[in-house]
Design a protein around this motif. Structure first.
Motif, PDB file in Angstrom:
ATOM      1  N   THR A 132      -6.850  11.212  -2.107  1.00 26.93           N
ATOM      2  CA  THR A 132      -7.898  11.406  -3.115  1.00 26.93           C
ATOM      3  C   THR A 132      -7.392  11.141  -4.523  1.00 26.93           C
ATOM      4  OG1 THR A 132      -9.023  13.025  -1.726  1.00 26.93           O
ATOM      5  CG2 THR A 132      -9.511  13.102  -4.083  1.00 26.93           C
ATOM      6  N   ARG A 133      -6.171  11.540  -4.800  1.00 25.41           N
ATOM      7  CA  ARG A 133      -5.678  11.405  -6.174  1.00 25.41           C
ATOM      8  C   ARG A 133      -5.021  10.059  -6.468  1.00 25.41           C
ATOM      9  NH1 ARG A 133      -0.745  15.845  -6.082  1.00 25.41           N
ATOM     10  NH2 ARG A 133       0.984  14.443  -5.585  1.00 25.41           N
ATOM     11  N   GLU A 134      -4.873   9.203  -5.437  1.00 31.17           N
ATOM     12  CA  GLU A 134      -4.243   7.896  -5.662  1.00 31.17           C
ATOM     13  C   GLU A 134      -5.140   6.995  -6.500  1.00 31.17           C
ATOM     14  OE1 GLU A 134      -1.608   4.864  -5.786  1.00 31.17           O
ATOM     15  OE2 GLU A 134      -1.243   6.924  -5.117  1.00 31.17           O
ATOM     16  N   ARG A 135      -4.566   6.385  -7.509  1.00 31.46           N
ATOM     17  CA  ARG A 135      -5.333   5.527  -8.406  1.00 31.46           C
ATOM     18  C   ARG A 135      -4.763   4.118  -8.551  1.00 31.46           C
ATOM     19  NH1 ARG A 135      -8.360   8.689  -7.345  1.00 31.46           N
ATOM     20  NH2 ARG A 135      -9.619  10.115  -8.634  1.00 31.46           N
ATOM     21  N   ASP A 136      -3.623   3.836  -7.908  1.00 33.31           N
ATOM     22  CA  ASP A 136      -2.969   2.549  -8.118  1.00 33.31           C
ATOM     23  C   ASP A 136      -2.964   1.643  -6.890  1.00 33.31           C
ATOM     24  OD1 ASP A 136      -2.249   3.172 -10.806  1.00 33.31           O
ATOM     25  OD2 ASP A 136      -0.589   4.388 -10.048  1.00 33.31           O
ATOM     26  N   SER A 137      -2.609   2.178  -5.745  1.00 37.59           N
ATOM     27  CA  SER A 137      -2.403   1.355  -4.546  1.00 37.59           C
ATOM     28  C   SER A 137      -3.429   1.650  -3.469  1.00 37.59           C
ATOM     29  CB  SER A 137      -1.002   1.611  -3.968  1.00 37.59           C
ATOM     30  OG  SER A 137       0.003   1.335  -4.906  1.00 37.59           O
ATOM     31  N   GLU A 138      -3.697   0.639  -2.655  1.00 35.85           N
ATOM     32  CA  GLU A 138      -4.470   0.868  -1.434  1.00 35.85           C
ATOM     33  C   GLU A 138      -3.760   1.940  -0.612  1.00 35.85           C
ATOM     34  OE1 GLU A 138      -5.718  -1.461   2.713  1.00 35.85           O
ATOM     35  OE2 GLU A 138      -4.449  -2.457   1.208  1.00 35.85           O
ATOM     36  N   VAL A 139      -4.531   2.792   0.045  1.00 32.66           N
ATOM     37  CA  VAL A 139      -3.969   3.863   0.868  1.00 32.66           C
ATOM     38  C   VAL A 139      -4.257   3.575   2.338  1.00 32.66           C
ATOM     39  CG1 VAL A 139      -3.988   6.328   1.394  1.00 32.66           C
ATOM     40  CG2 VAL A 139      -4.320   5.551  -0.972  1.00 32.66           C
ATOM     41  N   ILE A 140      -3.218   3.662   3.151  1.00 37.85           N
ATOM     42  CA  ILE A 140      -3.377   3.560   4.603  1.00 37.85           C
ATOM     43  C   ILE A 140      -2.845   4.847   5.218  1.00 37.85           C
ATOM     44  CG2 ILE A 140      -2.729   2.346   6.712  1.00 37.85           C
ATOM     45  CD1 ILE A 140      -2.539  -0.214   5.084  1.00 37.85           C
ATOM     46  N   VAL A 141      -3.746   5.590   5.845  1.00 35.32           N
ATOM     47  CA  VAL A 141      -3.404   6.832   6.532  1.00 35.32           C
ATOM     48  C   VAL A 141      -3.132   6.499   7.993  1.00 35.32           C
ATOM     49  CG1 VAL A 141      -4.288   9.078   7.265  1.00 35.32           C
ATOM     50  CG2 VAL A 141      -4.825   8.210   4.959  1.00 35.32           C
ATOM     51  N   VAL A 142      -2.038   6.997   8.535  1.00 35.48           N
ATOM     52  CA  VAL A 142      -1.688   6.729   9.930  1.00 35.48           C
ATOM     53  C   VAL A 142      -1.733   8.035  10.708  1.00 35.48           C
ATOM     54  CG1 VAL A 142       0.011   5.769  11.520  1.00 35.48           C
ATOM     55  CG2 VAL A 142      -0.201   4.826   9.206  1.00 35.48           C
ATOM     56  N   SER A 143      -2.655   8.119  11.662  1.00 37.67           N
ATOM     57  CA  SER A 143      -2.821   9.357  12.422  1.00 37.67           C
ATOM     58  C   SER A 143      -3.605   9.070  13.697  1.00 37.67           C
ATOM     59  CB  SER A 143      -3.578  10.392  11.576  1.00 37.67           C
ATOM     60  OG  SER A 143      -3.807  11.584  12.314  1.00 37.67           O
ATOM     61  N   GLY A 144      -3.488  10.000  14.645  1.00 38.48           N
ATOM     62  CA  GLY A 144      -4.329   9.969  15.828  1.00 38.48           C
ATOM     63  C   GLY A 144      -5.461  10.975  15.737  1.00 38.48           C
ATOM     64  N   ASP A 145      -5.691  11.505  14.540  1.00 37.44           N
ATOM     65  CA  ASP A 145      -6.726  12.516  14.311  1.00 37.44           C
ATOM     66  C   ASP A 145      -7.965  11.841  13.718  1.00 37.44           C
ATOM     67  OD1 ASP A 145      -8.319  14.634  13.575  1.00 37.44           O
ATOM     68  OD2 ASP A 145      -6.728  15.769  12.588  1.00 37.44           O
ATOM     69  N   ARG A 157     -12.809   5.056   2.204  1.00 39.03           N
ATOM     70  CA  ARG A 157     -13.640   4.741   1.039  1.00 39.03           C
ATOM     71  C   ARG A 157     -13.329   3.333   0.565  1.00 39.03           C
ATOM     72  NH1 ARG A 157      -9.933   8.146  -3.235  1.00 39.03           N
ATOM     73  NH2 ARG A 157      -8.707   6.366  -3.954  1.00 39.03           N
ATOM     74  N   ASP A 158     -14.315   2.725  -0.066  1.00 37.20           N
ATOM     75  CA  ASP A 158     -14.118   1.492  -0.822  1.00 37.20           C
ATOM     76  C   ASP A 158     -14.228   1.754  -2.319  1.00 37.20           C
ATOM     77  OD1 ASP A 158     -13.626  -0.414   1.196  1.00 37.20           O
ATOM     78  OD2 ASP A 158     -15.757  -0.494   1.698  1.00 37.20           O
ATOM     79  N   ASP A 159     -15.037   2.747  -2.664  1.00 35.00           N
ATOM     80  CA  ASP A 159     -15.299   3.046  -4.061  1.00 35.00           C
ATOM     81  C   ASP A 159     -15.334   4.556  -4.229  1.00 35.00           C
ATOM     82  OD1 ASP A 159     -16.088   2.211  -6.749  1.00 35.00           O
ATOM     83  OD2 ASP A 159     -18.025   3.109  -6.268  1.00 35.00           O
ATOM     84  N   PRO A 160     -14.682   5.132  -5.220  1.00 41.28           N
ATOM     85  CA  PRO A 160     -13.940   4.409  -6.259  1.00 41.28           C
ATOM     86  C   PRO A 160     -12.638   3.830  -5.723  1.00 41.28           C
ATOM     87  CG  PRO A 160     -13.619   6.766  -6.522  1.00 41.28           C
ATOM     88  CD  PRO A 160     -14.650   6.599  -5.445  1.00 41.28           C
ATOM     89  N   ALA A 161     -12.272   2.691  -6.271  1.00 37.99           N
ATOM     90  CA  ALA A 161     -11.032   2.041  -5.872  1.00 37.99           C
ATOM     91  C   ALA A 161      -9.847   2.913  -6.296  1.00 37.99           C
ATOM     92  CB  ALA A 161     -10.953   0.660  -6.512  1.00 37.99           C
ATOM     93  N   PRO A 162      -8.711   2.776  -5.609  1.00 37.52           N
ATOM     94  CA  PRO A 162      -8.395   1.840  -4.541  1.00 37.52           C
ATOM     95  C   PRO A 162      -8.958   2.302  -3.194  1.00 37.52           C
ATOM     96  CG  PRO A 162      -6.510   3.224  -4.972  1.00 37.52           C
ATOM     97  CD  PRO A 162      -7.531   3.584  -6.017  1.00 37.52           C
ATOM     98  N   PRO A 163      -9.082   1.378  -2.248  1.00 36.69           N
ATOM     99  CA  PRO A 163      -9.638   1.737  -0.941  1.00 36.69           C
ATOM    100  C   PRO A 163      -8.701   2.637  -0.143  1.00 36.69           C
ATOM    101  CG  PRO A 163      -8.839  -0.526  -0.927  1.00 36.69           C
ATOM    102  CD  PRO A 163      -8.766  -0.059  -2.343  1.00 36.69           C
ATOM    103  N   PRO A 214       0.818  -1.223   0.000  1.00 36.50           N
ATOM    104  CA  PRO A 214       0.000   0.000   0.000  1.00 36.50           C
ATOM    105  C   PRO A 214       0.846   1.265   0.000  1.00 36.50           C
ATOM    106  CG  PRO A 214       0.127  -0.894   2.208  1.00 36.50           C
ATOM    107  CD  PRO A 214       0.813  -1.889   1.325  1.00 36.50           C
ATOM    108  N   LEU A 215       0.186   2.373  -0.229  1.00 33.05           N
ATOM    109  CA  LEU A 215       0.765   3.690  -0.011  1.00 33.05           C
ATOM    110  C   LEU A 215       0.485   4.064   1.439  1.00 33.05           C
ATOM    111  CD1 LEU A 215       1.856   6.535  -0.703  1.00 33.05           C
ATOM    112  CD2 LEU A 215      -0.435   7.077  -1.586  1.00 33.05           C
TER     113      LEU A 215
END
Length: 317
Positions: free
Chosen positions: A133-146, A154-160, A7-8
């Protein structure tokens, strides 16, 4: 390079190094006596996140403006309680021993070859919102305490897009997607991210200086957003005498309409920022400047956490 199918990973830099600073005693110092607790803890967090999520790309996202002017203009109380000096709206109250460690962390990331990214006049949340929002290739995992970043799931539009929420520390972190946000907060799963932002606008957030609507809490906010579909639709219903709304609720929302209009723009992250990177976000399999990284490890009394970071990077290849 590292795992090409991973993932990203988008890290909320300040969120993580603040947590590291308060989780580890300041008595841990460099040879020159400077505290290095945040540096050591942050480095160990990054190593653990790489080991757990095996990313192909990784970016540490930065606050280039922790209290953007456009948000303050809309809601003047936004983060006002965090000002170091009420007369200076640009200076955040930060522990004196943390500020130097941020520079240490950035030097460490540069030597390791880990990208940082920021956008002029905006917060890390806006950088994360734009990149997710602009990622179109890889799953995105955001890491935060916010929790506000739950608006991005999101699940759709892919990637999640998922939020790895570390508000209770890395050991208790949870991965939140639309299903988890919907189940926890009672918002519709099909638009859980935007619905969460609308619910948060109604509810308010004392940690950000956002009062919300008086008399509207988590449950009532979620019920209203679920019923009407969005904050915009709810405000339209308040303005429509024929809409089915309890008199008391209508009165509360009508009184707060100006606030809701402004706060909605404050709570929602920017998704089209002009983001600048320090380097490519591809996570290298080894440090790009090992000699510099070794020097920093010795200077900062951080040999062990930096060794764990390098080991995680190599294992991720």
């Amino acid at each position: 390079m590292s795992n090409p199918t991973g993932p990203l990973l988008l890290l909320d830099g300040a969120s993580l190094w603040f947590r590291a600073f308060y989780a580890i005693p300041e008595k841990i110092t460099a040879p020159d006596g400077q505290p290095v607790n945040a540096l050591r803890g942050f480095t160990d967090m990054v190593a653990a996140l790489i080991k757990q999520h095996r990313p192909s790309r990784l970016t540490v996202c930065l606050d280039l403006d922790w209290r953007p002017t456009f948000r303050v203009d809309l809601v003047p109380s936004y983060k006002a309680h965090r000002l170091a000096d009420a007369a200076d709206p640009e200076v955040e109250e930060v522990p004196d021993t943390l500020t130097p460690q941020v520079d240490m962390i950035l030097r460490m990331l540069e030597a390791a070859g880990i990208a940082t990214a920021g956008a002029d006049g905006l917060e890390a949340d806006d950088v994360i919102g734009t990149l997710a929002t602009r990622e179109r290739d890889s799953e995105v995992i955001v890491v935060s305490g916010d929790r506000d970043l739950m608006q991005l799931v999101r699940d759709d539009p892919a990637p999640p897009v998922r939020l790895f929420y570390v508000g209770q520390g890395l050991a208790k972190a949870q991965l939140w997607g639309p299903a988890e946000v919907a189940a926890k907060y009672g918002v519709p799963q099909q638009n859980a991210g935007p619905a969460y932002a609308d619910m948060a606008t109604l509810r308010g957030d004392a940690s950000d200086g956002l009062p919300g609507v008086a008399g509207i809490g988590d449950k009532s906010a979620a019920t209203l957003i679920s019923r009407f579909g969005s904050l915009e639709a709810l405000r339209a219903a308040v303005a429509d005498p024929a809409a089915d709304l309890a008199k008391g609720v209508r009165a509360k929302l009508a009184a707060a309409d100006d606030y809701l209009r402004a706060a909605a723009q404050v709570v929602r992250v920017v998704r089209d920022a002009e983001v600048e990177f320090s380097r490519t976000d591809a996570l290298p399999a080894a440090p790009v400047d090992p000699a510099a990284l070794d020097g920093l490890a010795a200077a900062y009394n951080a040999e062990s956490p930096i060794k764990r970071l390098v080991t995680a990077m190599r294992a991720n290849a």
